[in-house]
Design a protein around this motif. Structure first.
Motif, PDB file in Angstrom:
ATOM      1  N   UNK A 118      51.210-101.091 -11.140  1.00 42.14           N
ATOM      2  CA  UNK A 118      50.873-101.426  -9.761  1.00 42.14           C
ATOM      3  C   UNK A 118      52.188-101.599  -9.002  1.00 42.14           C
ATOM      4  N   UNK A 119      52.164-101.244  -7.709  1.00 40.16           N
ATOM      5  CA  UNK A 119      53.379-101.240  -6.902  1.00 40.16           C
ATOM      6  C   UNK A 119      53.086-101.825  -5.544  1.00 40.16           C
ATOM      7  N   UNK A 120      54.048-102.521  -4.986  1.00 42.86           N
ATOM      8  CA  UNK A 120      53.825-103.084  -3.658  1.00 42.86           C
ATOM      9  C   UNK A 120      55.153-103.272  -2.943  1.00 42.86           C
ATOM     10  N   UNK A 121      55.238-102.725  -1.733  1.00 43.18           N
ATOM     11  CA  UNK A 121      56.383-102.995  -0.866  1.00 43.18           C
ATOM     12  C   UNK A 121      56.241-104.407  -0.303  1.00 43.18           C
ATOM     13  N   UNK A 122      57.336-105.155  -0.340  1.00 45.05           N
ATOM     14  CA  UNK A 122      57.320-106.537   0.136  1.00 45.05           C
ATOM     15  C   UNK A 122      58.513-106.764   1.065  1.00 45.05           C
ATOM     16  N   UNK A 123      58.369-107.743   1.943  1.00 47.45           N
ATOM     17  CA  UNK A 123      59.480-108.072   2.840  1.00 47.45           C
ATOM     18  C   UNK A 123      59.585-109.581   3.018  1.00 47.45           C
ATOM     19  N   UNK A 124      60.814-110.031   3.232  1.00 50.89           N
ATOM     20  CA  UNK A 124      61.073-111.443   3.474  1.00 50.89           C
ATOM     21  C   UNK A 124      62.033-111.586   4.650  1.00 50.89           C
ATOM     22  N   UNK A 125      61.870-112.664   5.400  1.00 47.01           N
ATOM     23  CA  UNK A 125      62.823-113.034   6.444  1.00 47.01           C
ATOM     24  C   UNK A 125      63.742-114.087   5.839  1.00 47.01           C
ATOM     25  N   UNK A 126      64.947-113.669   5.492  1.00 47.50           N
ATOM     26  CA  UNK A 126      65.866-114.556   4.782  1.00 47.50           C
ATOM     27  C   UNK A 126      66.932-115.055   5.759  1.00 47.50           C
ATOM     28  N   UNK A 127      67.081-116.365   5.900  1.00 46.88           N
ATOM     29  CA  UNK A 127      68.151-116.870   6.769  1.00 46.88           C
ATOM     30  C   UNK A 127      69.508-116.352   6.287  1.00 46.88           C
ATOM     31  N   UNK A 128      70.350-115.944   7.241  1.00 45.12           N
ATOM     32  CA  UNK A 128      71.626-115.304   6.892  1.00 45.12           C
ATOM     33  C   UNK A 128      72.439-116.159   5.921  1.00 45.12           C
ATOM     34  N   UNK A 129      72.464-117.473   6.155  1.00 47.63           N
ATOM     35  CA  UNK A 129      73.324-118.321   5.334  1.00 47.63           C
ATOM     36  C   UNK A 129      72.797-118.474   3.909  1.00 47.63           C
ATOM     37  N   UNK A 161      62.091-119.409  -3.869  1.00 49.19           N
ATOM     38  CA  UNK A 161      62.922-119.333  -2.666  1.00 49.19           C
ATOM     39  C   UNK A 161      62.409-120.216  -1.535  1.00 49.19           C
ATOM     40  N   UNK A 162      61.150-120.635  -1.586  1.00 50.02           N
ATOM     41  CA  UNK A 162      60.565-121.363  -0.469  1.00 50.02           C
ATOM     42  C   UNK A 162      60.320-120.485   0.746  1.00 50.02           C
ATOM     43  N   UNK A 163      60.390-119.164   0.580  1.00 45.53           N
ATOM     44  CA  UNK A 163      60.186-118.235   1.695  1.00 45.53           C
ATOM     45  C   UNK A 163      58.921-117.409   1.447  1.00 45.53           C
ATOM     46  N   UNK A 164      58.288-116.995   2.535  1.00 43.92           N
ATOM     47  CA  UNK A 164      57.097-116.161   2.401  1.00 43.92           C
ATOM     48  C   UNK A 164      57.465-114.753   1.964  1.00 43.92           C
TER      49      UNK A 164
END
Lengths: 167, 155
Positions: free
Chosen positions: B73-84, B134-137
């Motif tokens: 199974x495959x899935x493209x994923x994305x995260x908004x990562x704070x630069x720092x 990571x605590x990120x969505x």
């Protein structure tokens, strides 16, 4: 679509033996067959059958875009009405410069786009010119658009079939 | 972001790349067959392909298997990562063996990766594990429709 196809054991062994690439020798299929204890004819017949079923998409070279000078990698993304997305997506996918094209779910409110089309170019203006061609093709159906350029490859491993017994 | 130390390509290299992105024969002497179509000898084609591969002008030469057909199974994923936090999050994300490809991209959603797992349930588990680490969505963009594309990168 090939979802749900089961791969039988001998095909699996051939996949494992070839997914890294074919050997650069005059009779590559014979060499693979010898490594597996199979006849060359059986390996070729099974490869042909997997091609026919779509398990193998193609046999050939994967070019490195950067080595070809195609340093600008743009993921163009488009918000199309659901009722026309499939028809328009097929038209975008048929453009010669689009290398991958998918419909994907939106992630509202963060992400309104449902069509993804990869476009490569020597530089960003070339990608933008190609994106403008896509925009012209979509016309007023396109409600929003963007281009996301890749700025860094963070990880790249081939998608590998695990050897049987691996977890 | 140069990914190759290759010498410049000559006309023969380009002809090989343009002709052999697909359709390589399944036959006892496939290089000889493909070479004939290019006006080359078998030995020259093999030597050129081996060099292009060694110089990473081509990343692979052989059968390309449909990922889903292989049972995964495959899935493209994305995260908004704070630069720092980017490098620290990158380390966490890439430590997951399910992450196959990962690219930095120019958007608020600035980290885009593909999860590859044995089962569809594995995608959710891997995404949740990355969220926990990571605590990120982790936004998920599974493909709904793939439009057929020929392979035709012009060399």
């Amino acid at each position: 679509m090939t979802d749900g196809i089961t791969i039988e054991a001998t095909d699996r062994r051939i996949i494992e033996a070839t997914q890294g690439g074919l050997p650069f020798v005059p009779a590559p299929y014979a060499e693979i067959a010898a490594g597996l204890g199979l006849a060359e004819a059986e390996v070729m017949a099974r490869l042909e059958a997997m091609l026919a079923r779509g398990v193998i998409r193609r046999i050939g070279a994967a070019p490195n875009h950067y080595a070809l000078g195609l340093g600008a990698n743009g993921m163009t993304v488009w918000d199309l009405p659901d009722e026309t997305a499939e028809r328009l997506g097929a038209a975008v996918g048929a453009l010669a410069f689009v290398t991958h094209c998918y419909l994907r779910p939106r992630a509202l409110p963060d992400w309104p786009y449902n069509l993804f089309a990869m476009v490569h170019g020597h530089d960003r203006p070339e990608v933008e010119a190609k994106a403008a061609e896509i925009a012209a093709l979509l016309g007023p159906a396109c409600r929003a658009r963007d281009i996301l350029y890749s700025t860094r490859i963070l990880k790249k491993t081939g998608l590998r079939l695990k050897r049987q017994g691996e977890t | 972001m140069k990914d190759s130390d290759a010498a410049p390509l000559d006309a023969t290299d380009r002809a090989i790349l343009n002709a052999l992105q697909g359709g390589f024969p399944v036959s006892p002497r496939p290089y000889a067959e493909a070479a004939a179509g290019l006006g080359l000898s078998e030995a020259v084609l093999i030597e050129r392909l081996a060099r292009l591969r060694a110089e990473r002008v081509i990343t692979r030469f052989g059968p390309f298997y449909d990922a889903a057909a292989l049972g995964g199974a495959f899935c493209l994923c994305a995260m908004a990562v704070p630069a720092e936090r980017f490098e620290a999050v990158l380390t966490e994300v890439n430590a997951h063996p399910e992450v196959a490809h990962n690219y930095a991209r120019t958007h608020r959603l600035n980290m885009w990766f593909v999860l590859a797992t044995e089962t569809p349930e594995g995608i959710a588990a891997a995404a949740e594990s990355i969220e926990a680490a990571t605590g990120l969505r982790v936004l998920r963009f599974p493909k709904l429709v793939e439009f057929f594309i020929g392979f035709r990168v012009q060399a």
